[in-house]
Design a protein around this motif. Structure first.
Motif, PDB file in Angstrom:
ATOM      1  N   ARG A   1      25.677  -9.472  -5.406  1.00 29.26           N
ATOM      2  CA  ARG A   1      26.935  -9.316  -6.129  1.00 29.26           C
ATOM      3  C   ARG A   1      26.788  -8.450  -7.355  1.00 29.26           C
ATOM      4  O   ARG A   1      27.494  -7.493  -7.550  1.00 29.26           O
ATOM      5  CB  ARG A   1      27.463 -10.683  -6.550  1.00 29.26           C
ATOM      6  N   LEU A   2      25.830  -8.841  -8.217  1.00 27.13           N
ATOM      7  CA  LEU A   2      25.665  -8.124  -9.486  1.00 27.13           C
ATOM      8  C   LEU A   2      24.621  -7.054  -9.263  1.00 27.13           C
ATOM      9  O   LEU A   2      23.435  -7.350  -9.224  1.00 27.13           O
ATOM     10  CB  LEU A   2      25.211  -9.088 -10.576  1.00 27.13           C
ATOM     11  N   GLN A   3      25.102  -5.828  -9.111  1.00 26.29           N
ATOM     12  CA  GLN A   3      24.170  -4.732  -8.871  1.00 26.29           C
ATOM     13  C   GLN A   3      23.905  -4.016 -10.175  1.00 26.29           C
ATOM     14  O   GLN A   3      24.796  -3.418 -10.751  1.00 26.29           O
ATOM     15  CB  GLN A   3      24.760  -3.752  -7.856  1.00 26.29           C
ATOM     16  N   GLY A   4      22.658  -4.052 -10.600  1.00 28.43           N
ATOM     17  CA  GLY A   4      22.278  -3.291 -11.795  1.00 28.43           C
ATOM     18  C   GLY A   4      23.097  -3.694 -12.996  1.00 28.43           C
ATOM     19  O   GLY A   4      23.845  -2.914 -13.560  1.00 28.43           O
TER      20      GLY A   4
ATOM     21  N   VAL B   1      35.562  -4.110  -6.652  1.00 31.12           N
ATOM     22  CA  VAL B   1      35.052  -4.250  -5.284  1.00 31.12           C
ATOM     23  C   VAL B   1      34.675  -5.701  -5.004  1.00 31.12           C
ATOM     24  O   VAL B   1      34.687  -6.155  -3.872  1.00 31.12           O
ATOM     25  CB  VAL B   1      33.819  -3.330  -5.114  1.00 31.12           C
ATOM     26  N   VAL B   2      34.326  -6.411  -6.072  1.00 23.52           N
ATOM     27  CA  VAL B   2      33.808  -7.770  -5.925  1.00 23.52           C
ATOM     28  C   VAL B   2      34.645  -8.685  -6.811  1.00 23.52           C
ATOM     29  O   VAL B   2      35.150  -8.266  -7.852  1.00 23.52           O
ATOM     30  CB  VAL B   2      32.322  -7.784  -6.365  1.00 23.52           C
TER      31      VAL B   2
ATOM     32  N   LEU C   1      31.069  -3.920 -10.574  1.00 21.48           N
ATOM     33  CA  LEU C   1      31.850  -4.036  -9.351  1.00 21.48           C
ATOM     34  C   LEU C   1      33.019  -4.995  -9.505  1.00 21.48           C
ATOM     35  O   LEU C   1      33.958  -4.947  -8.738  1.00 21.48           O
ATOM     36  CB  LEU C   1      30.953  -4.497  -8.204  1.00 21.48           C
ATOM     37  N   ALA C   2      32.941  -5.884 -10.516  1.00 15.20           N
ATOM     38  CA  ALA C   2      33.999  -6.888 -10.661  1.00 15.20           C
ATOM     39  C   ALA C   2      35.155  -6.397 -11.515  1.00 15.20           C
ATOM     40  O   ALA C   2      36.162  -7.077 -11.619  1.00 15.20           O
ATOM     41  CB  ALA C   2      33.414  -8.160 -11.260  1.00 15.20           C
ATOM     42  N   ASP C   3      35.005  -5.205 -12.150  1.00 18.00           N
ATOM     43  CA  ASP C   3      36.094  -4.703 -13.003  1.00 18.00           C
ATOM     44  C   ASP C   3      36.605  -3.388 -12.462  1.00 18.00           C
ATOM     45  O   ASP C   3      35.950  -2.722 -11.673  1.00 18.00           O
ATOM     46  CB  ASP C   3      35.576  -4.457 -14.430  1.00 18.00           C
TER      47      ASP C   3
ATOM     48  N   GLY D   1      41.344  -5.654  -0.901  1.00 18.25           N
ATOM     49  CA  GLY D   1      41.040  -6.286  -2.176  1.00 18.25           C
ATOM     50  C   GLY D   1      39.579  -6.668  -2.300  1.00 18.25           C
ATOM     51  O   GLY D   1      38.790  -6.488  -1.383  1.00 18.25           O
ATOM     52  N   PRO D   2      39.195  -7.214  -3.470  1.00 23.73           N
ATOM     53  CA  PRO D   2      37.789  -7.532  -3.705  1.00 23.73           C
ATOM     54  C   PRO D   2      37.317  -8.698  -2.836  1.00 23.73           C
ATOM     55  O   PRO D   2      38.051  -9.653  -2.609  1.00 23.73           O
ATOM     56  CB  PRO D   2      37.751  -7.916  -5.185  1.00 23.73           C
TER      57      PRO D   2
END
Lengths: 200, 286
Positions: free
Chosen positions: B145-148, B62-63, B161-163, A174-175
């Protein structure tokens, strides 16, 4: 005749032995005693035999039975239960010297907390309803698709209904909070394993 | 009397048996058909719909997602309450003892013999340990965490990466170029899931490792061909979607304009409205 044999054998033995002590004092085995002593044989020289008591075997059997009973009793005792570490509150929790000295919560703060908790329950309820709706929608879409497939061809429908053994067990990591670093080598960590191992 | 009666009965009896035999033969042949090739359409009225298999490939997040304001407030509140209800930990007790000892040392009338344990002068204080731990933490640099965030490159996998992202492919249909989920025509002798797997493998330059979730389709979409393309009784096509999850993070060396990794909210900019309505039902952003 026997004496002659003894003497002859002694001579043979003495000739074989490396030391040149007189034959009389040497005794290599119990079969051949010194020449000067009385001529006796091994059975004659033996310890007087004990009288065999007929009650002995019965007593031995009784002793054996008693030991067996004791062993059985010891085995019957149920093994000590392994304590569950999670259920034991450690003594540190009851230590009064460890209490924190914090100021009491004022009225406004407690009000704010109560209102925030209510807000949170509303938010979570809405989230749950949305999730359930999404799941229901997806299930409906699947049912419709299967019905349409049935209208198309029976065989494909039966193939679609067959259970899939490859998907399960399904594994997915998981994330995490930060994305994985490419080509990262984790340092080797040393640790002392202090878990208690119980044997029954 | 018996002779003519017998003569009448015979043809009847023969008719009955021949009827039964013929029915039996037909049954046997149809079951044999079933056993021989499972995926052949039953010889009946040929349906006017062509079958297509499509794949809805998702790259799961991923995040973890950022917290909303109410979630932040609630997390703070929970931390506070837990802190208030807790007892002092061993480390904190050590810190207090050390500070007490230091204050005692600073006093003028300090007698080191009064200390309980003056075995060794070099005592590692809890504060020293904390400093060492902080230094060790600083040595590790996590990936951002927040890439580009401002990237508009729809074709990279490192986008949001969070979705969870869905793969879309641009295809020439008739005269137009439209965006849709990768699909391919069904061939006789394969299940629809195999068609979907073929659709995924047929993408140019694809090196994607995906796990298909189940044998059953998750959704379907039917559309009619324009009048000039309709031929031989084929009215249109039915597309059956299958869900798949990306199992390896490999970069696709595909051309930029032919495919895109898209979030659920961005789907409306790419897909036609009718298609979008059907596809939205089974793409989940949970």
């Amino acid at each position: 005749m026997a004496g002659f044999v003894c003497r002859a054998v002694n001579r043979i033995i003495s000739s074989q032995s490396s030391c040149c002590s007189p034959v009389i004092a040497v005794r290599h085995s119990h079969w051949f005693t010194s020449m000067l002593s009385l001529k006796t044989s091994a059975p004659l020289r033996a310890e007087p035999r004990k009288k065999k008591k007929k009650v002995d075997p019965r007593q031995e059997i009784l002793v054996k039975d008693r030991l067996k009973k004791r062993l059985k009793r010891m085995e019957k005792v149920s093994p000590e239960l392994i304590p569950i570490e999670d259920f034991i509150t450690s003594a540190k929790s009851f230590d009064d010297t460890r209490t924190r000295a914090l100021p009491e919560v004022c009225f406004e703060e407690s009000e704010r907390r109560a209102l925030l908790l209510k807000e949170w329950s509303r938010h979570k309820h809405k989230q749950h309803q949305m999730e359930m709706q999404e799941i229901q929608e997806a299930l409906k879409a699947q049912k419709q698709a299967l019905m349409q497939l049935k209208l198309e061809s029976k065989e494909l429908y039966i193939a679609a209904l067959r259970p899939d053994t490859d998907t399960l067990p399904f594994l997915h990591h998981g994330p995490s909070y930060t994305p994985p670093i490419a080509d990262y080598e984790a340092p080797e960590g040393k640790y002392n394993d202090i878990t208690r191992v119980y044997t029954q | 009397m018996a002779a003519p009666f017998a003569r009448v009965c015979q043809p009847l009896w023969r008719k009955i048996t021949t009827a039964i035999l013929s029915k039996g033969v037909r049954n046997v042949s149809s079951t044999r058909q079933q056993w021989a090739k499972l995926n052949v359409k039953t010889a009946g009225a040929a349906s006017p719909w062509a079958l297509h298999g499509a794949v809805c490939l998702q790259r799961l997040p991923v995040v973890s997602q950022d917290r909303s304001p109410i979630e932040e407030d609630f997390m703070e509140l929970m931390r506070q309450i837990e802190f208030e209800k807790s007892l002092l930990a061993d480390h904190e007790v050590k810190v207090l003892e050390d500070t007490a000892r230091m204050s005692r040392k600073q006093d003028e009338d300090y007698d080191s013999d009064e200390e309980d344990d003056y075995r060794n002068k070099k005592i590692v204080t809890a504060q020293d340990l904390e400093d060492v731990w902080e230094q060790n933490l600083k040595q590790f640099q996590p990936a951002p965490r927040l890439q580009g965030d401002g990237e508009t490159d729809m074709s990279s996998l490192e986008r949001c990466l969070a979705d969870s992202l869905v793969l879309l492919v641009q295809k020439d249909v008739g005269s137009q170029k439209i965006w849709l989920l990768p699909q391919i025509e069904w061939q006789t002798g394969e299940t629809l899931r195999q068609t979907a797997e073929r659709a995924l493998a047929s993408l140019p330059g694809a090196d994607l490792k995906a796990t298909f979730l189940g044998n059953a389709p998750c959704g379907f979409y039917k559309y009619k061909y324009p009048k000039d393309v309709q031929k031989e009784g084929l009215v249109g096509a039915k597309v059956f979607f299958f869900k798949a999850v990306m199992s390896s993070q490999k970069h696709l060396p595909l051309e930029k304009n032919t495919f895109a990794w898209v979030k659920k909210d961005e789907l409306q900019e790419f897909l036609k409205p009718e298609y979008l309505k059907q596809v939205r039902r089974f793409i989940m952003t949970l």
